[in-house]
Write a protein that holds these residues in place. Structure first.
Motif, short mmCIF file in Angstrom:
data_model
loop_
_atom_site.label_atom_id
_atom_site.label_comp_id
_atom_site.label_asym_id
_atom_site.label_seq_id
_atom_site.Cartn_x
_atom_site.Cartn_y
_atom_site.Cartn_z
N SER A 13 -7.03 -4.96 19.82
CA SER A 13 -5.78 -5.58 19.36
C SER A 13 -5.47 -5.16 17.92
N GLN A 14 -6.49 -5.01 17.07
CA GLN A 14 -6.26 -4.54 15.71
C GLN A 14 -5.77 -3.10 15.70
N LYS A 15 -6.34 -2.28 16.56
CA LYS A 15 -5.91 -0.88 16.65
C LYS A 15 -4.47 -0.79 17.13
N GLU A 16 -4.12 -1.60 18.11
CA GLU A 16 -2.74 -1.63 18.63
C GLU A 16 -1.76 -2.03 17.52
N PHE A 17 -2.15 -3.03 16.71
CA PHE A 17 -1.31 -3.47 15.60
C PHE A 17 -1.13 -2.35 14.58
N CYS A 18 -2.21 -1.66 14.25
CA CYS A 18 -2.14 -0.55 13.29
C CYS A 18 -1.27 0.59 13.81
N GLU A 19 -1.31 0.83 15.11
CA GLU A 19 -0.46 1.87 15.70
C GLU A 19 1.02 1.51 15.55
N LYS A 20 1.35 0.21 15.60
CA LYS A 20 2.74 -0.22 15.39
C LYS A 20 3.17 0.04 13.95
N ILE A 21 2.27 -0.21 13.01
CA ILE A 21 2.58 0.07 11.60
C ILE A 21 2.81 1.56 11.40
N CYS A 64 -4.66 4.14 5.02
CA CYS A 64 -4.39 5.20 4.05
C CYS A 64 -5.35 6.34 4.32
N THR A 65 -5.03 7.52 3.84
CA THR A 65 -5.93 8.65 4.02
C THR A 65 -7.04 8.65 2.98
N ASP A 66 -6.77 8.05 1.81
CA ASP A 66 -7.76 7.97 0.74
C ASP A 66 -7.36 6.77 -0.12
N TYR A 67 -8.35 6.13 -0.73
CA TYR A 67 -8.05 4.89 -1.46
C TYR A 67 -7.27 5.09 -2.74
N ASP A 68 -7.01 6.32 -3.16
CA ASP A 68 -6.13 6.54 -4.32
C ASP A 68 -4.73 6.94 -3.87
N GLN A 69 -4.46 6.79 -2.57
CA GLN A 69 -3.16 7.11 -1.99
C GLN A 69 -2.41 5.81 -1.66
N LYS A 77 12.41 4.03 -1.70
CA LYS A 77 11.26 3.78 -2.56
C LYS A 77 10.02 3.42 -1.74
N LEU A 78 10.23 2.80 -0.57
CA LEU A 78 9.11 2.40 0.27
C LEU A 78 8.57 3.57 1.09
N PHE A 79 9.44 4.28 1.76
CA PHE A 79 9.02 5.36 2.65
C PHE A 79 9.03 6.71 1.95
N THR A 80 8.26 6.82 0.88
CA THR A 80 8.15 8.10 0.18
C THR A 80 7.33 9.07 1.04
N ASP A 81 7.40 10.34 0.70
CA ASP A 81 6.60 11.33 1.42
C ASP A 81 5.11 10.99 1.32
N ALA A 82 4.68 10.51 0.15
CA ALA A 82 3.26 10.18 -0.05
C ALA A 82 2.85 9.00 0.84
N MET A 83 3.71 7.97 0.94
CA MET A 83 3.40 6.81 1.78
C MET A 83 3.32 7.23 3.24
N VAL A 84 4.32 7.97 3.70
CA VAL A 84 4.36 8.39 5.10
C VAL A 84 3.13 9.24 5.43
N ALA A 85 2.80 10.18 4.57
CA ALA A 85 1.64 11.05 4.82
C ALA A 85 0.33 10.26 4.82
N SER A 86 0.19 9.34 3.88
CA SER A 86 -1.04 8.58 3.77
C SER A 86 -1.26 7.65 4.96
N VAL A 87 -0.22 6.92 5.36
CA VAL A 87 -0.37 5.95 6.46
C VAL A 87 -0.44 6.66 7.81
N THR A 88 0.44 7.63 8.05
CA THR A 88 0.44 8.30 9.36
C THR A 88 -0.75 9.24 9.52
N GLY A 89 -1.35 9.66 8.42
CA GLY A 89 -2.53 10.53 8.48
C GLY A 89 -3.84 9.78 8.61
N CYS A 90 -3.77 8.47 8.65
CA CYS A 90 -4.97 7.63 8.72
C CYS A 90 -5.63 7.77 10.10
#
Length: 187
Positions: free
Chosen positions: A82-90, A162-167, A134-147
């Motif tokens: 269920s947690q994985k399914e929720f993360c896939e929605k994000i 996130c892909t890395d904790y400094d992202q 401001k929310l959906f920057t290239d960095a945000m999209v890459a970090s979250v979708t690359g997780c």
């Protein structure tokens, strides 16, 4: 005579220290092996919460048992289904830059830091008023979708995508009602 006194004092000291440091009686719990989490039988009754106690970090019944993480916090070794399914929605909402879909996944209030000053967003309407650029920057999209969801663990602070904790990242946690939702967005 001094030698005999020293021997007697040493024996008494040893017995005293042994009595103070070891559990007495057969009802004392055994210590968990090093690196292992204690079983419920090994946790003294004073440390286990009462069934009626207010636990705000409690998740749904399908969470996996806790294991020790390198930073000392307890975490699940991996996401439940269920947690994985929720993360896939994000991830889908971020990938499509869908502010409405993302707002539906939030637990309000939540903390949002878009690289300026952080703010607490109290309502869904206030979240929808955020600037999507401001929310959906290239960095945000890459970090979250690359997780990689197969490597995500669940520390007490919540599930962080996130892909890395400094992202840039999106963190989800359980609210008082036990519902999983986004609790923080950070750049």
């Amino acid at each position: 005579m001094k030698k005999l006194n020293l021997i007697i004092i040493s024996i008494l000291l040893t017995l005293t220290l042994a009595a103070c440091g070891s559990p007495s009686g057969p009802s004392a719990p055994e210590a968990a092996p090093s690196g292992a989490s204690p079983t419920p039988e090994q946790i003294p009754a004073a440390e286990t919460p009462a069934p009626d106690s207010d636990i705000t970090d409690a998740g749904p019944a399908d969470t996996t048992p806790a294991a020790s993480s390198p930073d000392g916090e307890f975490s699940n070794p991996s996401l439940t289904d269920s947690q994985k399914e929720f993360c896939e929605k994000i991830i889908a909402a971020v990938k499509s830059k869908d502010l409405q879909a993302l707002s539906d996944l939030c637990n309000y209030p939540l903390y949002v830091d878009l690289g300026e000053e952080g703010q607490v967003i109290e309502t869904k309407e206030a979240f929808l008023a955020l600037d999507p650029e401001k929310l959906f920057t290239d960095a945000m999209v890459a970090s979250v979708t690359g997780c990689d969801l197969d490597t995500v663990t669940v520390p007490l602070s919540g599930i962080t995508l996130c892909t890395d904790y400094d992202q840039p990242s999106i963190t989800s946690s359980y609210n008082e009602a036990g519902e999983l939702g986004i609790s923080g967005i950070n750049f």
